[in-house]
Enzyme design. Structure first.
Site, PDB file in Angstrom:
ATOM      1  N   CYS A  73      25.250 -64.926  91.414  1.00 16.37           N
ATOM      2  CA  CYS A  73      24.939 -64.231  90.161  1.00 16.37           C
ATOM      3  C   CYS A  73      23.598 -63.555  90.353  1.00 16.37           C
ATOM      4  O   CYS A  73      22.563 -64.224  90.414  1.00 16.37           O
ATOM      5  CB  CYS A  73      24.896 -65.200  88.983  1.00 16.37           C
ATOM      6  SG  CYS A  73      24.405 -64.417  87.422  1.00 16.37           S
ATOM      7  N   CYS A 217      25.515 -57.131  84.938  1.00 17.85           N
ATOM      8  CA  CYS A 217      25.974 -57.999  86.034  1.00 17.85           C
ATOM      9  C   CYS A 217      25.265 -57.536  87.299  1.00 17.85           C
ATOM     10  O   CYS A 217      25.531 -56.438  87.798  1.00 17.85           O
ATOM     11  CB  CYS A 217      27.488 -57.910  86.197  1.00 17.85           C
ATOM     12  SG  CYS A 217      28.136 -58.858  87.604  1.00 17.85           S
TER      13      CYS A 217
END
Length: 274
Positions: A73, A217
Site C-alpha cells: 500500500c 491509491c
C-alpha cells in the site's frame, strides 16, 4: 489499544504500534474496527511490527477493511514512515522495512513529504498474478459484456490499468468490482482508470481490491505510470492527480526502481478497548 488515524491524500488508515503493544487482529476484529459508523473507520489498517532482519528497521503489515491482508500500500507506506518518527520509534529519515513480499526504503524529506522506493514494476503475468501466456503491453479482456483493453502490472500487489477519455465519467463503480474479481485475476486486483492529460500529467481513479474506490491509491498511481511508460504514453516523471490530491511518480524504465513522492498526514491519536 492505542492507535493513530492518518491519511495520504484522503486514503485513510488506522495505524497501530505493535512494537511496544501486544496486539492481535482477527479478520472479524478488523472489519468491526473499519466500520465508519460503529468503529474507527478506515480504508486500511497498518501495523508496525519489529523487524525480522537486523538490517531492517521495521516490518510493515497491511490489512484491507474487509479483513484481508495485502502485501503493498503506497499511501500507507508514507503514513507508516511519518508514524514511526512521530511516535519516537526511530529518528531515521531513511527507514528500511520488510513487507509480506519484499523490502522498501521510505525517505522522509525536509518538507515532510515521503519518498518511497517502490521497487521495479513487474509485468510478468505470473507475478501479478494474471492468467496470460506471455507479457503484452495491452491485454484484451471481456467483462460486463464489454471488450476491455488494459495493462497489467505488479507493484507488490496486482494492478489492472485502463485508459479512459474522461476519468470523471469512467464506469468505476460498475466496472471496477467486475474486473477486481475477474477470473483472470486469481487473487483479485486493483483497477485503475487513467486519463492521460499529457505525457507528464495523468488523472486517475482506483477501485481498490477489498476496499472499493478510495480517494487515492499510491501503488495504483505507480502502476498507472508504469503501464503508461510501458505503452509509450508517458514521460519518466509524471504528476498523478487523484480525487484526494497529487502524487509525483518517477521511473526510468526497466532495470530501475520506481519512486513515489507525496504527503502523509497525522489526524489524531486514539485509544480503543478491544
Amino acid at each position: 489499544m492505542q492507535f493513530s488515524k492518518m491519511h495520504g491524500l484522503g486514503n485513510d488508515f488506522m495505524v497501530v504500534d505493535a512494537v511496544t503493544q501486544n496486539v492481535f487482529f482477527s479478520p472479524d476484529l478488523i472489519r468491526r474496527l473499519a466500520d465508519r459508523h460503529l468503529g474507527v473507520g478506515f480504508d486500511q489498517l497498518l501495523v508496525v511490527e519489529p523487524p525480522y532482519d537486523p538490517e531492517l528497521d521495521f516490518h510493515y503489515r497491511i490489512f484491507n477493511a474487509d479483513g484481508s491482508e495485502v502485501a503493498q500500500c503506497g499511501n500507507g507506506a508514507r503514513c507508516f514512515a511519518r508514524f514511526v518518527r512521530l511516535k519516537g520509534l526511530t529518528n531515521k529519515r531513511d527507514i528500511r522495512v520488510s513487507t509480506a513480499n519484499g523490502r522498501m526504503v521510505l525517505t522522509v524529506t525536509d518538507d515532510d513529504l515521503v519518498r518511497v522506493n517502490m521497487g521495479e514494476p513487474n509485468f510478468e503475468p505470473s507475478a501479478v498474478p494474471f492468467r496470460a501466456n506471455k507479457v503484452e503491453k495491452t491485454y484484451i479482456m471481456r467483462a460486463a459484456e464489454q471488450t476491455i483493453l488494459c495493462g497489467v502490472v505488479s507493484m507488490g500487489n496486482p494492478h489492472c490499468v485502463i485508459q479512459v477519455d474522461d476519468v470523471d465519467t469512467a464506469a468505476v463503480e460498475t466496472l471496477g468490482p467486475v474486473l477486481e474479481s475477474h477470473e483472470r485475476f486469481p487473487e483479485r486486483a486493483n483497477i485503475g482508470f487513467m486519463q492521460v492529460v499529457k505525457r507528464e500529467h495523468i488523472r486517475l481513479r482506483v477501485y481498490e481490491r477489498g476496499a472499493g474506490e478510495t480517494q487515492a491509491c499510491g501503488s495504483g498511481a505507480c502502476a498507472a505510470v508504469a503501464v503508461g511508460i510501458q505503452q509509450g504514453l508517458l514521460a519518466e516523471e509524471v504528476r498523478v492527480e487523484l480525487p484526494g490530491g497529487r502524487l509525483d511518480i518517477a521511473w526510468k524504465g526497466p532495470g530501475h526502481p520506481l519512486y513515489m513522492t507525496g504527503p502523509a498526514v497525522h489526524v489524531y491519536d486514539g485509544f480503543i478497548h478491544l
